[in-house]
Design a protein around this motif. Structure first.
Motif, short mmCIF file in Angstrom:
data_model
loop_
_atom_site.label_atom_id
_atom_site.label_comp_id
_atom_site.label_asym_id
_atom_site.label_seq_id
_atom_site.Cartn_x
_atom_site.Cartn_y
_atom_site.Cartn_z
N SER A 105 0.84 -1.20 0.00
CA SER A 105 0.00 0.00 0.00
C SER A 105 0.88 1.25 0.00
N LEU A 106 0.47 2.23 -0.79
CA LEU A 106 1.25 3.44 -1.01
C LEU A 106 0.57 4.64 -0.38
N SER A 107 1.35 5.44 0.31
CA SER A 107 0.84 6.62 1.01
C SER A 107 1.30 7.89 0.29
N GLY A 108 1.09 9.03 0.94
CA GLY A 108 1.52 10.30 0.39
C GLY A 108 3.02 10.38 0.18
N ILE A 109 3.78 9.52 0.82
CA ILE A 109 5.24 9.50 0.61
C ILE A 109 5.57 9.33 -0.87
N LEU A 110 4.71 8.62 -1.60
CA LEU A 110 4.94 8.41 -3.03
C LEU A 110 5.03 9.73 -3.80
N THR A 111 4.39 10.77 -3.29
CA THR A 111 4.35 12.06 -3.98
C THR A 111 5.51 12.98 -3.61
N PHE A 112 6.30 12.63 -2.60
CA PHE A 112 7.34 13.53 -2.12
C PHE A 112 8.46 13.66 -3.14
N PRO A 113 9.03 14.84 -3.29
CA PRO A 113 10.09 15.04 -4.31
C PRO A 113 11.26 14.08 -4.18
N ARG B 200 -1.17 -6.02 -7.09
CA ARG B 200 -0.81 -6.07 -5.68
C ARG B 200 -0.68 -4.68 -5.06
N LEU B 201 -1.19 -3.66 -5.72
CA LEU B 201 -1.01 -2.28 -5.27
C LEU B 201 -2.29 -1.69 -4.71
N LEU B 202 -2.18 -1.04 -3.55
CA LEU B 202 -3.28 -0.29 -2.94
C LEU B 202 -2.78 1.11 -2.60
N VAL B 203 -3.73 1.99 -2.24
CA VAL B 203 -3.37 3.34 -1.79
C VAL B 203 -4.00 3.61 -0.44
N GLU B 204 -3.39 4.56 0.29
CA GLU B 204 -3.84 4.89 1.63
C GLU B 204 -3.40 6.30 1.96
N THR B 205 -3.88 6.80 3.10
CA THR B 205 -3.39 8.09 3.59
C THR B 205 -2.51 7.96 4.82
N ASP B 206 -2.76 6.98 5.68
CA ASP B 206 -2.18 6.94 7.03
C ASP B 206 -2.52 8.23 7.76
N SER B 207 -3.62 8.85 7.38
CA SER B 207 -4.02 10.12 7.99
C SER B 207 -4.33 9.93 9.48
N PRO B 208 -4.06 10.97 10.24
CA PRO B 208 -3.82 12.37 9.86
C PRO B 208 -2.38 12.72 9.53
N TYR B 209 -1.54 11.71 9.24
CA TYR B 209 -0.14 11.96 8.94
C TYR B 209 0.11 11.93 7.43
N LEU B 210 1.29 12.38 7.02
CA LEU B 210 1.84 12.18 5.68
C LEU B 210 0.96 12.73 4.56
N ALA B 211 0.51 13.97 4.72
CA ALA B 211 -0.27 14.58 3.65
C ALA B 211 0.54 14.62 2.36
N PRO B 212 -0.07 14.31 1.24
CA PRO B 212 0.66 14.27 -0.03
C PRO B 212 0.91 15.66 -0.59
N VAL B 213 1.89 15.75 -1.48
CA VAL B 213 2.06 16.95 -2.28
C VAL B 213 0.77 17.11 -3.10
N PRO B 214 0.18 18.29 -3.16
CA PRO B 214 0.71 19.63 -2.84
C PRO B 214 0.35 20.14 -1.44
N LEU B 215 -0.07 19.26 -0.53
CA LEU B 215 -0.50 19.68 0.80
C LEU B 215 0.44 19.16 1.88
N ARG B 216 1.64 18.81 1.49
CA ARG B 216 2.59 18.28 2.45
C ARG B 216 2.83 19.28 3.58
N GLY B 217 2.87 18.76 4.80
CA GLY B 217 3.05 19.61 5.96
C GLY B 217 1.74 19.98 6.65
N LYS B 218 0.63 19.80 5.94
CA LYS B 218 -0.68 20.06 6.53
C LYS B 218 -1.24 18.76 7.08
#
Length: 257
Positions: free
Chosen positions: A174-182, A198-216
């Motif tokens: 499973s892939l999180s917002g880390i996939l979007t980091f530069p 074999r691929l899924l997606v996730e947020t692991d929220s409230p952590y790891l906001a993806p680009v373009p909202l990284r840090g929020k």
């Protein structure tokens, strides 16, 4: 249609959970899996899954929390999972980055969660951080002794070797917002080579906001950004990424398919 395969809805303030879920639904997220991290928290996971039809849950003890109480017996984990809205076990695994619990305690907890999966047939949500070799070894040892079990390597940011090991054993990644980091070029190169089924997606929220909202603060609605990056990495249309990850989710988490 999108699925957030791993989030922590009970980490939000009680008064805002409904709004968080509403924004996710508006963004096309049809299902969210809220994750267990402590045994006593399982009641809240179940309550959320019962209250919101889009929400499902898992039960288990996070490796960072296993030093807070005695490691649960396999039968305790199995009993907690006996609920129609619980579709998985975990998250469990090893975290040698923070080392908040002794490594031998983390390892014993991980083994017991695996055995609970073998007894129930439910998938295991695996947390892996700076412990790839030990995770791979324990997965092999427990599979040899107790048989196969479904598994998901959540929030993947580990080595190619661990991803390929989990997939070779029939598991998913499973892939999180880390996939979007530069700076995630290596991660994207690994994901480009993994089997699409074999691929899924996730947020692991409230952590790891993806680009373009990284840090929020992150939330399930933002899983769309990770799905869009997955499409770019694989050379797919976004609609294909949504379809593939949803079908993979339904195959793995068959209780809510």
């Amino acid at each position: 249609m999108l699925v957030d395969s791993h989030c922590h809805l009970d980490y939000y303030a009680e008064g805002e959970i409904e709004a968080v879920i509403s924004r996710a639904v508006e963004a096309g997220v049809s299902r969210m899996v809220t994750i267990g991290v402590r045994m006593e928290q399982a009641a809240k996971v179940k309550e959320l899954a019962e209250r919101f039809p889009q929400v499902w849950g898992t039960v288990g003890v996070h490796p960072q929390n296993v030093g807070e109480a005695p490691v649960p017996e396999v039968e305790e984990i199995v009993a907690l999972a006996d609920h129609p809205r619980i579709i998985g076990i975990g998250e469990s695994g090893l975290d040698y980055f923070y080392d908040k619990a002794p490594r031998e305690v983390q390892q014993e907890s991980f083994r017991r969660h695996i055995r609970a999966c073998q007894k129930t047939g439910l998938p295991l949500a695996i947390h892996a951080r700076d412990a790839d070799d030990d995770i791979a070894a324990i997965l092999s040892e427990e599979r040899e002794v107790g048989g196969d079990f479904p598994a998901l390597l959540h929030c993947f940011s580990s080595t190619r070797a661990l991803a390929e090991k989990v997939v070779a054993d029939g598991g998913y990644v499973s892939l999180s917002g880390i996939l979007t980091f530069p700076k995630s070029e290596e991660l994207r190169s690994i994901v480009a080579d993994l089997p699409e089924d074999r691929l899924l997606v996730e947020t692991d929220s409230p952590y790891l906001a993806p680009v373009p909202l990284r840090g929020k603060r992150n939330e399930p609605a933002l899983v769309a950004h990770t799905a869009a990056m997955l499409a770019r990495v694989r050379g797919w249309e976004v609609a294909k990424a949504l379809d593939i990850t949803t079908r993979n989710f339904e195959r793995l988490f068959s209780r809510c398919a």
